[in-house]
Design an enzyme around this catalytic site. Structure first.
Site, PDB file in Angstrom:
ATOM      1  CE  LYS B 103      -4.327  -1.582   0.493  1.00 17.24           C
ATOM      2  NZ  LYS B 103      -5.654  -1.277   0.436  1.00 17.24           N
ATOM      3  CG  ASN B 104       5.210   2.730   0.118  1.00 17.02           C
ATOM      4  OD1 ASN B 104       5.886   3.324  -0.962  1.00 17.02           O
ATOM      5  ND2 ASN B 104       5.674   3.108   1.283  1.00 17.02           N
TER       6      ASN B 104
END
Lengths: 308, 307
Positions: B103-104
């Site tokens: 999720k970066n």
């Protein structure tokens, strides 16, 4: 709504107050890159709960100013690089606390400096905004720029028409909007696009019925809202979807009672705070967006929130 | 195993720059102490504008502890340029790192910078697929894939479209794949939509509806395709009736079919039929959005008055 479900105001206030006293915990340091956002979320939640004075004003302002750079931008915490997202949070906190005079007292011409920092992040070719010097662009940053500049009365510092044209290019075949032209429709991005257009007074180019229909399709049988088709519900979309519907004057298109019930089920009734869905771990992000959602639904005892 | 720098001879020439409050920070948790110390060395090398192999090691270490810290990525990219490093090696390192941190944001931006400099997207399709195996609707991955299509001119590319079909076979409800297909097929299109293309796209979406009639994605896609081709919605009237026939109000299999039928009847100026469809939605099949369906029914009346 079941009568045993109610908003646990005192617990939420204590939960938010406790967030800054957890410096011995790992999580506190791993979220350091979000500190200023977190402060804004906490402060906003407290204001909506009618406890705006629950965080010490002077200390909050000291912290905010300690994040400011010479270029007018703010970092997430002292010593962090400046970024649009934290600069917007800083401006929002200053506006919430009515502290622009203090800004000028500490940094002469401070408002103008912040405005220049934000204006310099606009891509003059496409009209969109970058988050920082690295150049990642996203309609979130465009909305952030509009929001902060309009709070400071400085919207004229950027090319509003070009930015509006960019947002219009982000409209998709299904009526929604994404992070950039062609990117998938997403409730959070719709909020940022509509918010920017609302600030600019340019909702005229939006297919409002089509978008309203897409947004109202986000409500699932359990009352919760999802962010994209065929995804799970999450409390934060109570805010992104509902505020968007509110900007289109179509909030009544979804079932408010069912949604309020869903949000209340996401509370931790003992320790305070709200989670993404019932039974999960709470955090400040979901807490503010759940409470703001309830405020839009005119939940009794909450201050009224502005959808933009 | 935590890694520290203060007793490492390779770092003995650097005086770390701790953060103001670091006295309290070090209390207790070793992981926090490790992160905090590594950051104080990063501040020191940044203050000295040092670009070196050990800086790459340091950034790698900090990224492993906290990949969301965007300053670290920025400084890493600058260091790679300054040292004129082999960027293929960087991609090899990035792959497992990205898989660990789905999720970066920062990781994708970094990848984009590197692939852009390399000027080739060899291996990117396979990599994206690997990422999507972990989270098939990851927004960053799909945005990145769109960037690849734009950067390397893959609009209208058959391979890209077939790849979408493979993804769709795994999950026909994945709206990200539908969006990507639309982007690939229509994104680079100039001028009119040819009949053959229109037919192919409609049939593809219609087959998908037959697999799961209540799936919102292909219905949105059908509307999008018709709009793009400037065709009336009645083009798919018979198809919609397979799932919602007003003659059989108890056998409706899809609210989206009813919704589309209401629009088709409105288009054909058959307001009574449109109203019947909307009533079924408001009262029987989709009461949670009753207010919206009622609004649509009222708009029919006002349109009729104006006419």
């Amino acid at each position: 709504m079941p009568t045993e479900l109610r908003l646990h105001v005192d617990q939420h206030v204590r939960y938010i107050q406790s967030l800054d006293t957890r410096k011995g915990e790992l999580e506190y340091w791993l979220t350091e890159h979000l500190r200023l956002n977190g402060l804004y979320w906490g402060l906003t939640a407290l204001h909506l709960l009618g406890h705006g004075d629950a965080l010490p004003r002077h200390e909050v302002l000291d912290f905010v100013f300690s994040c400011m750079h010479d270029n007018g931008g703010f970092g997430a915490a002292p010593g962090h690089d400046a970024h649009m997202l934290y600069t917007v949070s800083a401006v929002q906190i200053l506006a919430t606390l009515d502290a622009f005079d203090e800004l000028e007292a500490r940094v002469s011409g401070g408002r103008q400096e912040i405005g220049q920092y934000i204006a310099a992040l606009q891509d003059l070719e496409t009209g969109t905004f970058a988050g920082d010097e690295w150049g990642e662009t996203d309609t979130r940053f465009l909305y952030g720029a509009f929001n902060a500049l309009s709070l400071m009365g400085l919207l004229h510092m950027v090319d509003v028409d070009k930015a509006v044209a960019h947002v219009q290019r982000c409209a998709n075949f299904d009526g929604g909007y994404g992070t950039s032209p062609g990117a998938e429709s997403h409730s959070g991005q719709i909020f940022t696009c509509l918010g920017a257009l609302t600030i600019a007074g340019r909702l005229d180019g939006v297919d409002q019925d089509k978008l309203g229909a897409w947004l109202s399709e986000r409500q699932l049988k359990n009352g919760g809202l999802n962010g994209r088709p065929e995804k799970k519900e999450d409390v934060c979309y109570s805010w992104w979807v509902m505020s968007s519907l509110a900007m289109l004057n179509k909030l009544h298109w979804i079932d408010g009672t069912k949604l309020a019930t869903f949000i209340l089920q996401c509370q931790d009734p003992e320790l305070g705070g709200l989670a993404d869905r019932p039974g999960d771990m709470v955090d400040v992000f979901h807490t503010v967006f759940g409470i703001a959602g309830l405020s839009l639904l005119k939940y009794p005892g909450l201050e009224e929130v502005d959808p933009v | 195993m935590p890694r520290f720098y203060h007793d490492d001879p390779a770092w003995s020439d650097v005086t770390p720059i701790p953060q103001l409050e670091s006295g309290q920070v070090l209390a207790g948790i070793s992981y926090t102490a490790e992160y905090s110390e590594a950051m104080s060395y990063l501040r020191a090398v940044m203050a000295a504008n040092e670009y070196s192999t050990r800086v790459l090691d340091l950034t790698e270490h900090i990224i492993s502890l906290n990949p969301a810290h965007y300053t670290v990525w920025l400084y890493r990219a600058q260091t790679l340029s300054a040292l004129n490093r082999n960027l293929r090696e960087e991609i090899k390192w990035l792959n497992p790192t990205a898989l660990k941190h789905l999720k970066n944001y920062q990781i994708w931006h970094h990848r984009q910078t590197i692939i852009d400099r390399l000027g080739s997207c060899d291996g990117e399709q396979e990599f994206v697929e690997q990422m999507l195996e972990k989270d098939a609707k990851n927004y960053h991955v799909w945005s990145y894939r769109q960037w690849v299509v734009r950067r390397f001119g893959l609009f209208g590319d058959e391979g890209e479209r077939k790849w979408c079909e493979g993804m769709m076979e795994r999950d026909v409800r994945n709206n990200s794949v539908w969006n990507h297909r639309f982007f690939v097929v229509f994104g680079g299109l100039k001028g009119e939509v040819e009949e053959g293309l229109l037919k192919r796209e409609l049939e593809y979406a219609q087959d998908a509806v037959r697999k799961a009639p209540q799936n919102e994605c292909p219905w949105n896609y059908i509307r999008g395709v018709l709009r793009q081709a400037k065709k009336p919605m009645s083009t798919v009237k018979e198809f919609a009736k397979e799932f919602a026939d007003l003659e059989k109000p108890d056998e409706v299999r899809s609210t989206h079919a009813l919704d589309l039928l209401a629009d088709i009847y409105e288009e054909e100026k058959k307001n009574d039929e449109a109203k019947t469809a909307l009533d079924l939605l408001a009262n029987k099949y989709d009461p949670i959005r009753a207010k919206y369906w009622e609004y649509r029914a009222r708009s029919l009346d006002s349109a009729a008055v104006e006419a």
